[in-house]
Design an enzyme around this catalytic site. Sequence first.
Site, short mmCIF file in Angstrom:
data_model
loop_
_atom_site.label_atom_id
_atom_site.label_comp_id
_atom_site.label_asym_id
_atom_site.label_seq_id
_atom_site.Cartn_x
_atom_site.Cartn_y
_atom_site.Cartn_z
CB SER A 1 4.82 -5.45 9.01
OG SER A 1 4.24 -4.17 9.06
CB ALA B 1 10.56 1.03 3.03
CE LYS C 1 1.07 1.18 4.34
NZ LYS C 1 1.63 2.46 4.81
CB SER D 1 7.37 -9.64 0.44
OG SER D 1 6.70 -8.41 0.26
CG ASP E 1 -0.74 0.50 7.09
OD1 ASP E 1 -1.20 1.58 6.66
OD2 ASP E 1 0.44 0.36 7.44
N GLY F 1 3.80 -1.22 3.69
CA GLY F 1 2.84 -2.21 4.14
C GLY F 1 3.34 -3.63 4.16
#
Length: 453
Positions: A167, A162, A16, A156, A241, A165
């Site tokens: 996590s 950074a 995101k 991922s 998020d 999103g």
Amino acid sequence: MNNSQTIDFSISVPGKVILHGEHSVVYGKTALAASVNLKTRLKFTTNVEEGGPKIILDLPCIEFNHSFHLKDLRELFKKQEVPLLNDAPHRTFSLNSPDSINFDKHLEIAKSFLLSQNLPISSSQESAVLSFLSLFWGMFSSVDVPLPNCLIKVTSELDIGAGMGSSTAYNISLASAFLQYIRRYKLKQLSDPCEISKQGYKSFVYCTTDLEKFEKEELDLISRWGRFGDKIMHGNPSGIDNAVCTYGSVIEFRKGTHGPDIKIIPDPRFLKILLVNTKIPRNTRKLVSNVASFKNRYSCIVEPILLAMDSVALTAAEVLRRMSQIGENYDPPNSNALEETLSKEIGKLEELIDVNQKLLEALGVSHDTLEQICHIAKSEGLHGKLTGAGGGGYAFVLLPFRGYDKQLCAVKMSYEKNHFPVQQVTLGGPGVTLIDSSLSRTYEQRRKSDFST
């Protein structure tokens, strides 16, 4: 479901980007966020043979791979019931009530279990494993299904830490995978309600019409469990998020007394951005704390800034809705008037981006490097702002509707010259996506059987 049958599926969850509302969302103001076409992917396979029943958690992005033996996890379930708020009895808890868990006690027990495993792990590995253990224990403790003997592998395309999103996408992928396993095990007939709670727990009668995708109510449940996992990494997340990673598209979000107000804006179709990485780590909790302290000292100054940020987000949301409506009628060979209108709407978004960046600077959450990135964009007639908590992490640059090739080439060269990694991404797109290979094979076998008879 036959216990010997292999369950094999994949989950895809988008990253995101926060478009507007960083920090102001904490104070009940509107925020806008969009999914991006960078994904976290989870692969789930049951019937792992070697070494006895276990769950293998494989996280190559953080160089973690460990086998949790099911006997140890079963022992955890026997010794410890999931702690609930106000010491409520477990007849009040089900898979449908993650918000009733006493999070602090739950996390303390998960940490104790992890310590018993004697694993030499880094802080980032510890957070990821604690999220896994907390979600696994929370979601399976009340349901009447056996613990899965399985491999869970998560990869991922998102940079870790950074503000993109990563996590949250990880937590949403775990919650989605656990829910799919529960669905596959318990729901033998689609549309037939099924009690999934163990005896002694609150009744939760579950039904679905399609095991190859999640319905709205199921996505809502995934989002709530994803936020539960996010608390481990972010303290008290706003919820934006987990909403955008679950539902995708563009999300208009506002915290409320009785839960978040979430409005999904259909994909505008025409929005592309450059993501520019400062390569500077940022501490979200510290930045949020700094804003709170600033607000406490100068409330009469900070409150108007937050109100202005709210107006920016609401205005941008209306622009995006108009763009979505235009997109429904867009036919390139016959759309000169629509293209002119789209260009004007994107021009409004550019103005709002400039305003919001200055408001974030006034809050003290920007950084010299972020401002340098925005200045480089401006020198080429483009418009950018920080995204996320600020202090480092990413900035994004909005690309015009068309005719930006020369600008794009020039600005990319400038960023590369200054050693800022940059990538072009599309905003919007689907949220949680499920591909259940074993279910597809089962359906195909049934079809062939029906055909042969």
